[in-house]
Design a protein around this motif. Structure first.
Motif, PDB file in Angstrom:
ATOM      1  N   GLY A 304       0.818  -1.222   0.000  1.00 47.93           N
ATOM      2  CA  GLY A 304       0.000   0.000   0.000  1.00 47.93           C
ATOM      3  C   GLY A 304       0.845   1.262   0.000  1.00 47.93           C
ATOM      4  O   GLY A 304       1.811   1.407  -0.751  1.00 47.93           O
ATOM      5  N   ILE A 349       9.090  -2.018   4.886  1.00 46.61           N
ATOM      6  CA  ILE A 349       8.555  -0.770   5.442  1.00 46.61           C
ATOM      7  C   ILE A 349       7.122  -1.038   5.887  1.00 46.61           C
ATOM      8  O   ILE A 349       6.313  -1.560   5.113  1.00 46.61           O
ATOM      9  CB  ILE A 349       8.557   0.355   4.383  1.00 46.61           C
ATOM     10  N   SER A 352       2.317  -0.253  10.762  1.00 43.23           N
ATOM     11  CA  SER A 352       1.793  -1.042  11.881  1.00 43.23           C
ATOM     12  C   SER A 352       2.803  -2.048  12.403  1.00 43.23           C
ATOM     13  O   SER A 352       2.768  -2.435  13.566  1.00 43.23           O
ATOM     14  CB  SER A 352       0.553  -1.806  11.419  1.00 43.23           C
ATOM     15  N   GLY A 353       3.681  -2.504  11.507  1.00 44.18           N
ATOM     16  CA  GLY A 353       4.595  -3.584  11.890  1.00 44.18           C
ATOM     17  C   GLY A 353       3.870  -4.916  11.983  1.00 44.18           C
ATOM     18  O   GLY A 353       4.411  -5.907  12.479  1.00 44.18           O
ATOM     19  N   SER A 355       1.458  -5.915   9.186  1.00 41.52           N
ATOM     20  CA  SER A 355       0.898  -6.359   7.897  1.00 41.52           C
ATOM     21  C   SER A 355       1.434  -7.750   7.594  1.00 41.52           C
ATOM     22  O   SER A 355       2.648  -7.937   7.482  1.00 41.52           O
ATOM     23  CB  SER A 355       1.311  -5.414   6.769  1.00 41.52           C
ATOM     24  N   THR A 358       3.728  -8.186   4.594  1.00 37.91           N
ATOM     25  CA  THR A 358       5.076  -7.639   4.775  1.00 37.91           C
ATOM     26  C   THR A 358       5.882  -8.518   5.730  1.00 37.91           C
ATOM     27  O   THR A 358       7.074  -8.775   5.508  1.00 37.91           O
ATOM     28  CB  THR A 358       4.980  -6.185   5.286  1.00 37.91           C
ATOM     29  N   VAL A 401      -7.462   5.275   9.363  1.00 37.65           N
ATOM     30  CA  VAL A 401      -7.018   4.136   8.551  1.00 37.65           C
ATOM     31  C   VAL A 401      -6.043   4.593   7.461  1.00 37.65           C
ATOM     32  O   VAL A 401      -5.066   3.918   7.148  1.00 37.65           O
ATOM     33  CB  VAL A 401      -8.246   3.393   7.961  1.00 37.65           C
ATOM     34  N   ALA A 402      -6.304   5.763   6.891  1.00 42.23           N
ATOM     35  CA  ALA A 402      -5.421   6.240   5.819  1.00 42.23           C
ATOM     36  C   ALA A 402      -4.091   6.699   6.410  1.00 42.23           C
ATOM     37  O   ALA A 402      -4.054   7.501   7.339  1.00 42.23           O
ATOM     38  CB  ALA A 402      -6.090   7.394   5.085  1.00 42.23           C
ATOM     39  N   SER A 403      -3.045   6.173   5.860  1.00 41.79           N
ATOM     40  CA  SER A 403      -1.710   6.510   6.356  1.00 41.79           C
ATOM     41  C   SER A 403      -1.325   7.915   5.893  1.00 41.79           C
ATOM     42  O   SER A 403      -1.386   8.226   4.707  1.00 41.79           O
ATOM     43  CB  SER A 403      -0.775   5.443   5.784  1.00 41.79           C
ATOM     44  N   GLN A 410       8.132   7.821   7.029  1.00 38.31           N
ATOM     45  CA  GLN A 410       8.886   6.766   6.317  1.00 38.31           C
ATOM     46  C   GLN A 410       9.791   7.402   5.260  1.00 38.31           C
ATOM     47  O   GLN A 410      10.954   7.011   5.087  1.00 38.31           O
ATOM     48  CB  GLN A 410       7.911   5.810   5.617  1.00 38.31           C
ATOM     49  N   LEU A 487      -4.590   6.654  -4.319  1.00 34.70           N
ATOM     50  CA  LEU A 487      -4.955   5.673  -3.281  1.00 34.70           C
ATOM     51  C   LEU A 487      -5.663   6.375  -2.120  1.00 34.70           C
ATOM     52  O   LEU A 487      -6.709   5.928  -1.642  1.00 34.70           O
ATOM     53  CB  LEU A 487      -3.700   4.944  -2.770  1.00 34.70           C
ATOM     54  N   GLU A 491      -9.586   5.553  -1.210  1.00 38.01           N
ATOM     55  CA  GLU A 491      -9.880   4.756  -0.024  1.00 38.01           C
ATOM     56  C   GLU A 491     -10.805   5.476   0.955  1.00 38.01           C
ATOM     57  O   GLU A 491     -11.557   4.831   1.666  1.00 38.01           O
ATOM     58  CB  GLU A 491      -8.608   4.270   0.682  1.00 38.01           C
ATOM     59  N   VAL A 612      -3.428  -4.879   8.604  1.00 39.29           N
ATOM     60  CA  VAL A 612      -3.971  -5.938   7.745  1.00 39.29           C
ATOM     61  C   VAL A 612      -3.270  -7.254   8.076  1.00 39.29           C
ATOM     62  O   VAL A 612      -2.232  -7.589   7.514  1.00 39.29           O
ATOM     63  CB  VAL A 612      -3.825  -5.570   6.257  1.00 39.29           C
TER      64      VAL A 612
HETATM   65  C1  F6R Z   1      -3.306   3.496   2.807  1.00 39.22           C
HETATM   66  C2  F6R Z   1      -2.793   2.603   3.839  1.00 39.22           C
HETATM   67  C3  F6R Z   1      -2.420   1.213   3.460  1.00 39.22           C
HETATM   68  C4  F6R Z   1      -1.171   0.767   4.235  1.00 39.22           C
HETATM   69  C5  F6R Z   1      -0.868  -0.715   3.952  1.00 39.22           C
HETATM   70  C6  F6R Z   1       0.400  -1.163   4.651  1.00 39.22           C
HETATM   71  O1  F6R Z   1      -3.573   4.761   3.317  1.00 39.22           O
HETATM   72  O2  F6R Z   1      -2.684   2.981   4.974  1.00 39.22           O
HETATM   73  O3  F6R Z   1      -2.234   1.081   2.091  1.00 39.22           O
HETATM   74  O4  F6R Z   1      -0.100   1.572   3.843  1.00 39.22           O
HETATM   75  O5  F6R Z   1      -1.939  -1.489   4.385  1.00 39.22           O
HETATM   76  O6  F6R Z   1       0.296  -1.011   6.017  1.00 39.22           O
HETATM   77  P1  F6R Z   1       1.562  -1.000   6.951  1.00 39.22           P
HETATM   78  O7  F6R Z   1       2.376   0.193   6.596  1.00 39.22           O
HETATM   79  O8  F6R Z   1       1.006  -0.925   8.346  1.00 39.22           O
HETATM   80  O9  F6R Z   1       2.313  -2.270   6.693  1.00 39.22           O
END
Ligand code: F6R
Length: 615
Positions: A304, A349, A352-353, A355, A358, A401-403, A410, A487, A491, A612
């Motif tokens: 994301g 990257i 949340s650490g 996902s 990831t 929710v939106a980063s 980052q 995005l 979203e 996620v």
């Molecule tokens: C969009 C958003 C998502 C996260 C993605 C990864 O605004 O927040 O696309 O960037 O789900 O999440 P992290 O960075 O927590 O691994």
């Protein structure tokens, strides 16, 4: 994404569980429920939608003592995976009203287990994969096993990535907790103990936390916690002291968390920068430790918005350090057999650490023999703990929710890495590196100046809020920002939006342009701006509504644009190199104001989750 909370040994347990669930709301969910032992019965209350519905249901149920009598309670916020959004599919899932389970993750082999249990007479009331868990517990309890033995037997049958908590009427003083890939934390209290999907969900109850490791399971009682590893041996896990983040979960006068978080950027950026800098221009990163002893190819994987940060990182590291960078979507990387030719280290990257995509990419890289580094916001998260080395963004809790602030944080860390590598491999003159290092300190005030553009962005937002589809264009360092802008907008506003590299338009996407389609371009003069303006002109000629967010020089060159938003005046090189961080601000503000005008749930958009933890 789903969240679990459990309390044992504390009066008003169900009330404390509901408080914990409120702290997990930011992750996104579509139904919620709790189960408590109360007056010798297992009482389950569930509802669709927001927690307020669950709280209303709780206050209406006939057993008015539920709140005060219960000393053991488990709760859940569900983000639907298997089975639609309904009360039946909400957790806790039960068996014969004697066992209740809350679960985060997916039981991959649930269909086989379900068929076997049905043939043994168990009745399924939901469409979920989770329901096999309470029935399996029930089956093994009926066979004479104690709760711990029953839990072990359940774990032998199930496959997947999960974290769950089980309770049973037959063992009223015990919780069985297990984790495989999905995160779970146990909190230690005085004659009471707690469980939560993350430390924050139980930090109103304790600051002493134990994180279970992969494959661990535990029997939690009010005065004891016994942990076992995947080989069924007793395991000692470190007790961590966390500071309660009191106050951070308020909106501080803003209408939404997202708005607050956008405006926090001038404060969190210096917080992120300071551990990496000695004085004004000396960067403190031990590159040898990170696997950059020699000039190898660096692999970056993320999902994301974090993936778009990786894209910018590639441009910076290749330009400033002349080091090849491969970027990969975490969800793709883990299922390939990637070549690691010429690679020594990988970087993941994640805000949340947690996902799962990831995390799995990181594990895949580790198995392939790479040194694993992580840029991560949540300290103590699974990725933070599993990476060989972590570089923390200090953006603070991000609830929307939106980063937003975590994306710019980052980017700052990636820019610092690029400079450190540029210095190590002597790609740029030292004086140049020093000049760029000085730039880092002027970023917070530059971001504050970008935030002053809010009113102009608001008027654009008002103008495009009813569009059916919106196109974002960018070139070079601003191409990832076109993707991020699209995005962010889609979203939270639910308007269809796509980002394209401006030069790619003529290779297909230009067919999408029709009368009045908004086309938004982020642009700063970099020597190639004329090319980008030609791309914009092509869209203009086909009837698009052109919105140009750019510096003065570029704006002068595009008199045809319908909306011209001029960014503040910055020094040429600063503006060029740091344009992805600067332009993140109008991209975020635009998405925010469009969504706000449309009245969507800005902080918890439909179908989305903050963390996620499923694939
Ligand atoms: C969009 C958003 C998502 C996260 C993605 C990864 O605004 O927040 O696309 O960037 O789900 O999440 P992290 O960075 O927590 O691994």
């Amino acid at each position: 994404m789903c969240g679990v909370v459990a309390v044992i040994g504390k009066q008003y347990a169900s009330q404390f569980v509901v408080e914990g669930l409120k702290k997990l709301e930011y992750r996104g969910y579509d139904s919620a429920g709790i189960a408590s032992l109360c007056g010798g019965i297992l009482q389950t209350v569930k509802s669709e939608g927001k927690l307020t519905n669950l709280i209303n249901n709780l206050s209406q149920i006939s057993n008015a003592n539920l709140y005060s009598d219960s000393k053991i309670s488990i709760g859940h916020t569900r983000w639907a995976t298997h089975g639609n959004i309904s009360v039946e599919n909400a957790h806790p899932l039960t068996s014969e009203n004697r066992v209740a389970v809350v679960h985060n993750g997916i039981i991959e082999n649930y269909e086989n287990i379900k068929n076997n249990l049905i043939s043994e007479g168990y009745v399924f009331k939901s469409q979920t994969d989770t329901e096999v868990l309470p029935h399996l517990f029930m089956k093994y309890i009926k066979l004479g096993n104690n709760f711990l033995q029953a839990g072990r037997l359940v774990l032998q049958e199930i496959k997947g990535a999960f974290a769950f908590v089980a309770m049973s009427l037959d063992f009223p003083n015990e919780l069985f907790v297990s984790r495989n890939s999905s995160p779970i934390a146990i909190g230690l209290g005085d004659k009471c103990n707690f469980v939560g999907s993350d430390a924050r969900s139980i930090d109103h109850l304790t600051q002493k936390i134990i994180y279970l490791e992969d494959g661990d399971y535990a029997l939690v009682q009010s005065n004891d916690v016994e942990i076992f590893n995947k080989n069924e041996e007793k395991a000692n896990r470190k007790i961590i002291n966390i500071k309660a983040e009191i106050g951070l979960v308020t909106k501080g006068g803003y209408k939404h968390f997202m708005e607050k978080e956008i405006f926090e950027q001038p404060v969190v950026i210096p917080q992120t920068i300071s551990p990496f800098m000695n004085g004004i221009s000396e960067i403190k990163i031990d590159l040898n430790k990170f696997g950059f002893k020699n000039k190898n190819t660096l692999l970056i994987a993320a999902a994301g918005t974090s993936y778009y940060a990786a894209m910018v990182g590639k441009y910076w590291i290749e330009h400033i350090a002349d080091l090849p960078v491969i970027i990969d979507l975490a969800s793709e990387y883990r299922y390939r057999k990637p070549s690691i030719f010429g690679q020594a280290a990988m970087l993941v990257i994640s805000q949340s650490g947690e996902s799962l995509d990831t995390l799995m990419a990181l594990r895949h890289g580790k198995e392939l023999g790479l040194i694993t580094n992580a840029i991560v916001n949540v300290e103590g998260s699974t990725i933070d703990r599993e990476a060989d080395f972590s570089l923390h963004t200090r953006a603070g809790s991000e609830i929307g929710v939106a980063s937003t602030k975590s994306f710019t944080s980052q980017l700052v860390v990636l820019f610092i890495i690029a400079l450190a590598l540029g210095k190590k491999f002597k790609n740029f003159k030292l004086s140049q590196i020093q000049k760029y290092s000085n730039y880092i300190h002027t970023l917070p005030s530059a971001i504050a100046r970008m935030l002053n553009m809010e009113n102009e962005i608001k008027s654009v937002a008002h103008n495009i809020k009813n569009a059916k589809s919106i196109i974002f264009l960018g070139r070079g360092l601003l191409y990832p920002l076109a993707l991020e802008g699209a995005l962010k907008l889609k979203e939270i506003s639910y308007i269809h939006a796509e980002g394209f590299a401006a030069g790619e338009m003529k290779h297909g996407p230009i067919a999408l342009i029709e009368d009045q389609v908004p086309v938004i371009m982020f642009l700063v003069s970099d020597g190639n701006e004329d090319k980008a303006i030609s791309n914009l002109q092509e869209a203009f000629s086909r009837g698009a509504q052109i919105i140009l967010i750019a510096d003065k020089e570029c704006i002068k060159k595009a008199p045809f644009a319908h909306f011209k938003i001029e960014i503040p005046n910055f020094e040429t090189d600063f503006k060029y190199f740091l344009s992805p961080i600067l332009m993140a601000i109008p991209a975020q503000l635009l998405a925010y104001h469009v969504a706000n005008e449309r009245g969507t749930d800005v902080d918890q958009p439909r179908n989305l989750a903050k963390s996620v933890t499923v694939e």
